[in-house]
Scaffold this active site. Structure first.
Site, short mmCIF file in Angstrom:
data_model
loop_
_atom_site.label_atom_id
_atom_site.label_comp_id
_atom_site.label_asym_id
_atom_site.label_seq_id
_atom_site.Cartn_x
_atom_site.Cartn_y
_atom_site.Cartn_z
N TYR A 194 39.62 -30.04 92.40
CA TYR A 194 40.08 -29.80 93.77
C TYR A 194 39.54 -28.50 94.36
O TYR A 194 39.91 -28.11 95.46
CB TYR A 194 41.62 -29.76 93.80
CG TYR A 194 42.20 -28.79 92.79
CD1 TYR A 194 42.35 -27.44 93.11
CD2 TYR A 194 42.54 -29.20 91.50
CE1 TYR A 194 42.85 -26.54 92.18
CE2 TYR A 194 43.03 -28.31 90.57
CZ TYR A 194 43.18 -26.98 90.92
OH TYR A 194 43.67 -26.08 89.99
N GLY A 195 38.65 -27.80 93.64
CA GLY A 195 38.16 -26.50 94.14
C GLY A 195 36.69 -26.30 93.86
O GLY A 195 35.85 -27.06 94.34
N THR A 196 36.37 -25.31 93.04
CA THR A 196 34.97 -24.93 92.81
C THR A 196 34.19 -25.96 92.00
O THR A 196 32.98 -25.85 91.87
CB THR A 196 34.86 -23.56 92.12
OG1 THR A 196 35.42 -23.65 90.81
CG2 THR A 196 35.56 -22.47 92.92
N LEU A 197 34.88 -26.99 91.46
CA LEU A 197 34.19 -28.06 90.71
C LEU A 197 33.83 -29.25 91.61
O LEU A 197 33.14 -30.16 91.17
CB LEU A 197 35.05 -28.53 89.54
CG LEU A 197 35.12 -27.56 88.36
CD1 LEU A 197 36.30 -27.88 87.46
CD2 LEU A 197 33.82 -27.58 87.57
N GLU A 237 38.01 -22.89 82.91
CA GLU A 237 39.36 -22.69 83.44
C GLU A 237 40.25 -21.86 82.52
O GLU A 237 41.43 -21.65 82.81
CB GLU A 237 40.03 -24.05 83.72
CG GLU A 237 39.21 -24.99 84.60
CD GLU A 237 39.04 -24.52 86.04
OE1 GLU A 237 39.35 -23.35 86.35
OE2 GLU A 237 38.59 -25.33 86.87
#
Length: 129
Positions: free
Chosen positions: A13-16, A79
């Site tokens: 949901y972000g930098t991936l 993470e």
């Protein structure tokens, strides 16, 4: 004899996300498709990346990828699971059970909430024009 590799579905949901800085770690993973959580989460702005916490009231947008064990280990390292984020199974309406990296809510006090539940939209709104 060929070993069956175990695959895991992961909600990002972000930098991936595709086009974001850490997406390279998902090179070779199978994109299942765009996905959205049930409205039971909160997405926080943690500066250069978002943090997803349970027990909220927002639906969060992201993508689901199918990864192998090596890729999952690389994601866990990125993470800092379980010291920073905690990889946790969640259920998505269209996809079923997936793994997601959740952040302990007690460490998010004072962080801005991303009301839209969408990191990409938030980045666009955050950009100075």
């Amino acid at each position: 004899m060929k070993h069956a590799s175990t695959s895991t579905r992961v909600f990002v949901y972000g930098t991936l996300l595709g086009g974001e800085p850490n997406h390279r770690l998902l090179r070779g993973a199978r994109l299942i498709g765009p996905a959205r959580t049930q409205p039971r989460f909160t997405l926080y702005d943690y500066g250069p990346f978002p943090a997803l916490a349970s027990r909220g009231k927002h639906a969060v947008e992201g993508e689901v990828y199918e990864v192998d064990a090596l890729m999952l280990a690389a994601l866990d390292r990125l993470e800092s699971h379980p010291r920073f984020y905690r990889r946790t199974p969640i259920t998505l309406d269209d996809v079923g059970r997936v793994e997601a990296y959740l952040f302990p809510k007690e460490r998010l006090a004072g962080r801005p909430i991303i009301e839209s539940g969408c990191w990409r939209r938030h980045l666009q709104e955050r950009k100075p024009w």
